[in-house]
Scaffold this active site. Structure first.
Site, PDB file in Angstrom:
ATOM      1  N   VAL A  71       0.870  -1.167   0.000  1.00 11.76           N
ATOM      2  CA  VAL A  71       0.000   0.000   0.000  1.00 11.76           C
ATOM      3  C   VAL A  71       0.908   1.218   0.000  1.00 11.76           C
ATOM      4  O   VAL A  71       2.024   1.174   0.509  1.00 11.76           O
ATOM      5  CB  VAL A  71      -0.959   0.017   1.218  1.00 11.76           C
ATOM      6  CG1 VAL A  71      -2.002  -1.066   1.086  1.00 11.76           C
ATOM      7  CG2 VAL A  71      -0.191  -0.138   2.518  1.00 11.76           C
ATOM      8  N   SER A  72       0.424   2.308  -0.587  1.00 13.60           N
ATOM      9  CA  SER A  72       1.324   3.422  -0.860  1.00 13.60           C
ATOM     10  C   SER A  72       1.619   4.304   0.344  1.00 13.60           C
ATOM     11  O   SER A  72       2.470   5.164   0.289  1.00 13.60           O
ATOM     12  CB  SER A  72       0.765   4.286  -1.996  1.00 13.60           C
ATOM     13  OG  SER A  72      -0.495   4.807  -1.647  1.00 13.60           O
ATOM     14  N   SER A  73       0.909   4.111   1.454  1.00 14.37           N
ATOM     15  CA  SER A  73       1.229   4.865   2.660  1.00 14.37           C
ATOM     16  C   SER A  73       0.714   4.102   3.869  1.00 14.37           C
ATOM     17  O   SER A  73      -0.078   3.175   3.755  1.00 14.37           O
ATOM     18  CB  SER A  73       0.609   6.265   2.626  1.00 14.37           C
ATOM     19  OG  SER A  73      -0.778   6.183   2.866  1.00 14.37           O
ATOM     20  N   GLN A 124      -3.169   3.847   4.296  1.00 17.87           N
ATOM     21  CA  GLN A 124      -4.032   3.054   3.447  1.00 17.87           C
ATOM     22  C   GLN A 124      -4.259   1.672   4.042  1.00 17.87           C
ATOM     23  O   GLN A 124      -3.447   1.154   4.792  1.00 17.87           O
ATOM     24  CB  GLN A 124      -3.431   2.930   2.040  1.00 17.87           C
ATOM     25  CG  GLN A 124      -3.526   4.225   1.244  1.00 17.87           C
ATOM     26  CD  GLN A 124      -3.124   4.024  -0.204  1.00 17.87           C
ATOM     27  OE1 GLN A 124      -2.386   3.102  -0.528  1.00 17.87           O
ATOM     28  NE2 GLN A 124      -3.610   4.887  -1.067  1.00 17.87           N
TER      29      GLN A 124
END
Length: 210
Positions: free
Chosen positions: A11-13, A16
């Site tokens: 997941v990008s952060s 998320q």
């Protein structure tokens, strides 16, 4: 040596939620100790869990990913990571959202050729979609700013004595430094807040005259 089954999620952060990817992995009965998770953007491949996974992969192991864009941020990186896993490590890959991308099937020349074409097309689509998302975000922010929407942290409330200090300052009875000191803020902050305060007063007066 017996082949192993792995899963990779990203997941990008940290904000998320990875539930969708983790549910998909559990449905494939992948042992939790073989599921690798990174919570950061795909801007580079210095991701610790991904690197640990690559070191652990052996010939004939099987790797599941939920979607092709979990491998990288753009076309070139996705293709390169696919090559490393399937050619260098000689492991199999299954893209769960796209059954055509399954290196266990079609290992003859024609099957490999077709899967390579599909991979390149989907990698291009993934990169293009990320570009479209960034453009839509930029356009949305620009439109919101045009409507007067403010971004960033809200300004701190004015101190209780600001109005009195402002009146004396605007009348020339206080210097910038003295006014800022009384309000407990830097000079640059006081001058900015004084300008905003002045504009607010002018707007209020104009509205009252209408």
């Amino acid at each position: 040596m017996m082949s192993e089954v792995y899963g990779y999620c990203r997941v990008s952060s940290k904000d998320q939620n990875e539930d969708r990817q983790m549910i998909a992995m559990s449905e494939m009965n992948i042992p939790k100790k073989h599921i690798f998770m990174d919570k950061q953007s795909g801007k580079d491949f210095e991701r610790p869990e991904y690197q640990r996974l690559i070191r652990q992969l052996r010939k004939d192991d099987l790797l599941y990913i939920k979607s092709i864009d979990r491998l990288g941020r753009n076309y070139e990186e996705i293709i390169e990571q696919w090559r490393i896993i399937s050619k260098v490590k000689q492991a199999d890959i299954v893209v769960m959202d796209m059954p055509l991308l399954d290196t266990r099937t079609g290992k003859d020349l024609m099957g490999t050729f077709l899967s390579d074409i599909v991979l390149q097309v989907l990698s291009f689509v993934a990169e293009n979609e990320r570009g479209n998302i960034r453009q839509r975000q930029a356009e949305g922010i620009a439109a919101a700013k045009a409507r007067g929407v403010k971004f960033g942290r809200p300004a701190a409330p004015l101190p209780g004595n600001f109005s009195n200090v402002y009146q004396r300052w605007s009348a020339g009875k206080l210097t910038n430094e003295a006014a800022a000191q009384e309000c407990g803020m830097p000079v640059s902050s006081f001058r900015y807040r004084a300008k905003v305060y002045q504009n607010t007063l002018q707007f209020t007066c104009q509205s009252a005259d209408l």
